[in-house]
Design a protein around this motif. Sequence first.
Motif, PDB file in Angstrom:
ATOM      1  N   GLN A 236      -9.902 -40.817 -27.929  1.00 55.43           N
ATOM      2  CA  GLN A 236      -9.667 -39.874 -26.836  1.00 55.43           C
ATOM      3  C   GLN A 236      -8.628 -40.393 -25.852  1.00 55.43           C
ATOM      4  O   GLN A 236      -8.513 -41.603 -25.618  1.00 55.43           O
ATOM      5  CB  GLN A 236     -10.981 -39.587 -26.095  1.00 55.43           C
ATOM      6  N   ASP A 237      -7.872 -39.463 -25.292  1.00 60.03           N
ATOM      7  CA  ASP A 237      -6.906 -39.774 -24.240  1.00 60.03           C
ATOM      8  C   ASP A 237      -7.674 -39.951 -22.928  1.00 60.03           C
ATOM      9  O   ASP A 237      -8.071 -38.978 -22.293  1.00 60.03           O
ATOM     10  CB  ASP A 237      -5.886 -38.635 -24.126  1.00 60.03           C
ATOM     11  N   ARG A 238      -7.884 -41.191 -22.541  1.00 61.29           N
ATOM     12  CA  ARG A 238      -8.751 -41.466 -21.394  1.00 61.29           C
ATOM     13  C   ARG A 238      -8.130 -41.041 -20.063  1.00 61.29           C
ATOM     14  O   ARG A 238      -8.851 -40.948 -19.058  1.00 61.29           O
ATOM     15  CB  ARG A 238      -9.145 -42.942 -21.388  1.00 61.29           C
ATOM     16  N   SER A 239      -6.841 -40.757 -20.067  1.00 62.19           N
ATOM     17  CA  SER A 239      -6.233 -40.236 -18.845  1.00 62.19           C
ATOM     18  C   SER A 239      -6.711 -38.824 -18.545  1.00 62.19           C
ATOM     19  O   SER A 239      -6.539 -38.332 -17.422  1.00 62.19           O
ATOM     20  CB  SER A 239      -4.706 -40.262 -18.968  1.00 62.19           C
ATOM     21  N   ARG A 240      -7.308 -38.165 -19.540  1.00 62.71           N
ATOM     22  CA  ARG A 240      -7.818 -36.808 -19.355  1.00 62.71           C
ATOM     23  C   ARG A 240      -9.271 -36.805 -18.885  1.00 62.71           C
ATOM     24  O   ARG A 240      -9.829 -35.744 -18.614  1.00 62.71           O
ATOM     25  CB  ARG A 240      -7.686 -35.999 -20.648  1.00 62.71           C
ATOM     26  N   TRP A 241      -9.881 -37.962 -18.802  1.00 66.48           N
ATOM     27  CA  TRP A 241     -11.249 -38.038 -18.294  1.00 66.48           C
ATOM     28  C   TRP A 241     -11.248 -37.774 -16.790  1.00 66.48           C
ATOM     29  O   TRP A 241     -10.304 -38.145 -16.073  1.00 66.48           O
ATOM     30  CB  TRP A 241     -11.856 -39.414 -18.567  1.00 66.48           C
ATOM     31  N   ASP A 242     -12.292 -37.148 -16.305  1.00 73.25           N
ATOM     32  CA  ASP A 242     -12.417 -36.805 -14.895  1.00 73.25           C
ATOM     33  C   ASP A 242     -12.964 -38.019 -14.138  1.00 73.25           C
ATOM     34  O   ASP A 242     -14.172 -38.274 -14.139  1.00 73.25           O
ATOM     35  CB  ASP A 242     -13.347 -35.595 -14.737  1.00 73.25           C
TER      36      ASP A 242
END
Length: 384
Positions: A236-242
């Motif tokens: 997963q692209d962790r920059s997209r985590w809230d």
Amino acid sequence: MDSFDAARLRSLIPSVIGVLGRRGADFAAAEDAVQDALVEALRVWPTDPPRDPKGWLVTVAWRRFLDQSRGEAARRRREDLVDSVDRVVADPVPGVDDTLQLYFRCAHPSLTSGSAVALTLRAVGGLTTRQIAQAYLVPEATMAQRISRAKRTVSGVRFDRPGDVGTVLRVMYLVFNEGYSGDVDLAAEAIRLTRQLAAAIDHPEVAGLLALMLLHHARRAARSLPDGSLVPLAEQDRSRWDTSMIASGVAILQAALARDRLGEFQAQAAIAALHADALSAEETDWVQIVEWYDELVRLTDNPVVRLNRAVAVGEADGARAGLAALAELDDTLPRYSAVSAYLHERDGDLPTAARLYAEAARRAPNTAEGDHLTRQAARLNAGR
């Protein structure tokens, strides 16, 4: 109310049902009347919001209840009820927590898990039968019958002793895991309802469940591609985590753990927090995750927990150790083949892994997961 707020409207429902109950309406009739008032509010409030939203709902729901009471006997009872109206206020009776009682009623152990979830979504969450049916992909008539049976079952339930918080929390987690379908986001609805429950009861496991939901929900945007295909946690692209939701979940969890009354939802949230804390998959603290899974096994002795622990052991101590932990479990467990495939791939046995991925795809609980596992099998077969 300055503007229409559907969430605020739904949050009033438990206390309005409680008022009707204290005026003499049984649970099923009160819930039906409040649902009618809710539909009317959705029609009227956007253009003509009331000054006293709760008072408005109580008034309309009470009128609906009286309208539904027919027959000579019902009319006599109605007159008695009307005579007592002036003695009953719209605000909750001191010492009576309508919201909490309604949670316990809807999660009564005499109900099946499916009925408890449906009744909770309707009576506590304020969703319509149509919305719940859409979320569960069943005909509206089927869901109406399920809810009707559930209401009859719990109508006579008395609350002369504390309810089972664990049962309520399991129902909330079932709602959360349904995710999204139709026009209702059940994951977001479960978070809203669990926040409401946390405001009504001071319990570390309620906080633990809320933290767990927030930590999982924070990763939602990265879990799938635009075409709906799944993205495993490690990819997963962790920059997209809230990050703000993660911070909120961690803070709630830390406060719960500080009370030193560990429960299964706090332990699950601790595992989710460790995943959220890692800047990359490679930086994940798998050793500590295994320790939390050991706590979770101690608390629940759940075979699915042991299955997930085998994955963590494989990451912390190597694939062979993970396979050894897996060998102690029943191979008919859901997702057993998928875990076995992953660990065999990590161990370098690609033919076995490809075969197990294909087997897992055939047993997958949903299309998205099945497609993902099929792609994994195809990837390994193409590289041979």
